[in-house]
Design an enzyme around this catalytic site. Structure first.
Site, PDB file in Angstrom:
ATOM      1  N   ASP A  93     -69.740  53.129  17.941  1.00  0.00           N
ATOM      2  CA  ASP A  93     -68.364  51.765  18.867  1.00  0.00           C
ATOM      3  C   ASP A  93     -68.294  53.054  20.573  1.00  0.00           C
ATOM      4  O   ASP A  93     -69.405  54.363  20.198  1.00  0.00           O
ATOM      5  CB  ASP A  93     -67.091  52.133  18.430  1.00  0.00           C
TER       6      ASP A  93
ATOM      7  N   GLY B 105     -57.206  55.394  17.242  1.00  0.00           N
ATOM      8  CA  GLY B 105     -58.894  55.952  16.592  1.00  0.00           C
ATOM      9  C   GLY B 105     -57.663  54.106  14.591  1.00  0.00           C
ATOM     10  O   GLY B 105     -58.733  54.186  14.045  1.00  0.00           O
TER      11      GLY B 105
ATOM     12  N   ARG C 293     -67.614  41.036  12.219  1.00  0.00           N
ATOM     13  CA  ARG C 293     -67.230  39.652  12.729  1.00  0.00           C
ATOM     14  C   ARG C 293     -65.518  40.129  13.387  1.00  0.00           C
ATOM     15  O   ARG C 293     -65.124  40.457  12.065  1.00  0.00           O
ATOM     16  CB  ARG C 293     -67.612  38.271  12.304  1.00  0.00           C
TER      17      ARG C 293
ATOM     18  N   LYS D 107     -41.338  89.485  51.616  1.00  0.00           N
ATOM     19  CA  LYS D 107     -41.398  87.774  51.431  1.00  0.00           C
ATOM     20  C   LYS D 107     -40.149  87.916  52.987  1.00  0.00           C
ATOM     21  O   LYS D 107     -39.036  87.407  52.781  1.00  0.00           O
ATOM     22  CB  LYS D 107     -40.316  87.337  50.587  1.00  0.00           C
TER      23      LYS D 107
END
Length: 474
Positions: free
Chosen positions: A392, A398, A366, A100
């Protein structure tokens, strides 16, 4: 001429890529002789510790990365030990000195000579804070490489590296500057695996650069995320750096071998995904039909989401609807049921197509009970005591599924299984399990985003954004 080859290569990264291809490895083995891991606190013990690792792991290493600090602590003897370790590494294996460095003018030149000439390293890690002129002495020779610190793996990296200048975060500016700081192909970047989002953004800016990627192992970063975010399109370009997770084990060769195998399994997986033909692929279909869109969306819950799923569009694409339905049929063939209860609205077209394929009756609840005629809450023909599967398009938390389940149970139907195309992985499965119901999903959203990334329908940036969102909302 670069060491280890009897022909001329153009730059350090040619040398590195030759090694990577020769041993099919992207593993960079770190040599960090922490004093507490040594038989005794001495330069000789540090040297011997590292020599044992080199001997065990050489056949698996794309590169070795000795850390200068653990040798410097022993003074002049430590520097001599470091030089011995570097010289012991086989000539066809690149050595990246983790030092470094960072200074200017004649001081930078002196550091460069020390690293490359006196110690014999092939590359070095470097701090970019002093700018291009400080890097220049290190990149003047094409066969020597520099890995510039860009987005480091330590927790405090955000103190400076994500600050903005001219509307760009500093680490991104560093990545951009690295592309013009050398006329040779000999600058790479250090980006920690601990921040895959940053790794993704750096890869977008520097699509061809090599990235030194620490953080896998003791620091706990995900190897898979690092590779997904950092690999180039050719399956190369990332050096996965592992130190303590290898050196701390008794059978270091076995650990190195397993790391190489894990890296290559992920590379091969991405390669196969990229080459799979996209025709008739549902993951692709969902994007092309607009059933899945990306952006910044407000969901019904008020939550913000980076993607939106609108399966009501599916009915307008009969070929895709047919493929989706066939995949759902595969999920339900082993289930015992008398009829299919599809949830309006998006579930109805899918339910109709599945009903036709299976020759099973379709019913549906429905949204509101009729106030006239039969005043039925469930449309279709069924008998009390029969079993229905609930179908679905997707599931999130959920909660809404129980409205349908309760409606069906009120008319005497038995419900055991819920079937969806997509599980958004937001708790729905867990909730259903807790109430004794089984969830069957063709896809999880995680599986889909893996495919979208493989087919380049989303970029790495979007991939990480969605993964983070899923993690936060799980």
């Amino acid at each position: 001429m670069v060491k280890g080859y009897n022909y001329i290569v153009n730059s350090f990264f040619d040398y590195l890529e030759n090694r990577s291809k020769a041993v099919d490895s992207l593993l960079c083995v770190g040599l960090d002789p922490h004093i507490q891991h040594l038989d005794k606190p001495s330069a000789a013990a540090a040297r011997d510790f590292c020599l044992e690792i080199v001997d065990s792991c050489a056949k698996y290493a794309c590169a070795f990365k000795p850390n200068s600090a653990f040798f410097e602590v022993f003074g002049a003897e430590g520097i001599s030990a470091l030089r011995e370790v570097i010289s012991s590494i086989p000539e066809d294996i690149p050595v990246i000195l983790d030092a470094k460095r960072g200074d200017i003018s004649s001081t930078a030149l002196a550091y460069s000579n020390a690293v490359f000439q006196h110690l014999g390293a092939d590359a070095v890690t470097y701090s970019p804070y002093l700018g291009s002129d400080s890097v220049a002495p290190f990149v003047r020779r094409p066969e020597k490489g520099v890995f510039i610190l860009c987005k480091t793996s330590n927790p405090g990296s955000n103190d400076v590296q994500i600050l903005e200048s001219n509307r760009e975060q500093i680490y991104l500016h560093v990545a951009r500057q690295s592309l013009v700081w050398s006329k040779h192909n000999n600058i790479g970047l250090v980006v920690g695996a601990t921040d895959p989002y940053a790794l993704t953004r750096v890869r977008d800016i520097a699509p061809n650069s090599w990235i030194l990627c620490p953080g896998v192992g003791v620091q706990g970063a995900s190897l898979k995320d690092a590779l997904i975010s950092g690999l180039r399109k050719d399956g190369m370009g990332v050096l996965i750096t592992v130190s303590r997770a290898i050196s701390g084990e008794s059978d270091r060769a076995a650990v190195a071998a397993e790391l190489c195998d894990a890296i290559n399994r992920e590379r091969e997986s991405r390669k196969q995904n990229h080459t799979v033909h996209v025709t008739n692929n549902i993951a692709v279909d969902l994007i092309e039909t607009g059933c899945v869109q990306f952006g910044d969306f407000t969901l019904k819950s008020g939550q913000q989401s980076p993607f939106y799923i609108d399966m009501r569009r599916l009915a307008s694409f009969p070929d895709v609807l047919n493929r989706v339905s066939k995949e759902i049929v595969k999920k339900v063939l082993d289930l015992r049921f008398n009829c299919i209860a599809a949830i309006p609205y998006a579930g109805l077209p899918i339910g109709t197509a599945v009903s036709l394929l299976l020759n099973k009756p379709l019913i549906y609840p429905r949204r509101e009970t009729k106030e006239y005629g039969t005043k039925s809450s469930i449309e279709g023909v069924y008998k009390s005591g029969e079993t229905a599967i609930v179908l679905d398009d997707l599931i999130s938390t959920g909660g809404s599924k129980f409205e349908t389940i309760n409606s069906l149970q009120k008319v005497g139907l038995n419900i055991n299984d819920i079937v969806v195309l997509i599980d958004r992985q937001q708790g729905g499965r867990k909730l259903l399990d807790s109430q004794g119901y089984r969830l069957h999903a063709v896809y999880t959203i995680s599986e889909l985003i893996d495919e979208w990334l493989a087919f380049e329908l989303i970029d790495n940036n979007q991939f990480i954004l969605i993964k983070n969102y899923l993690s936060e909302s799980a």
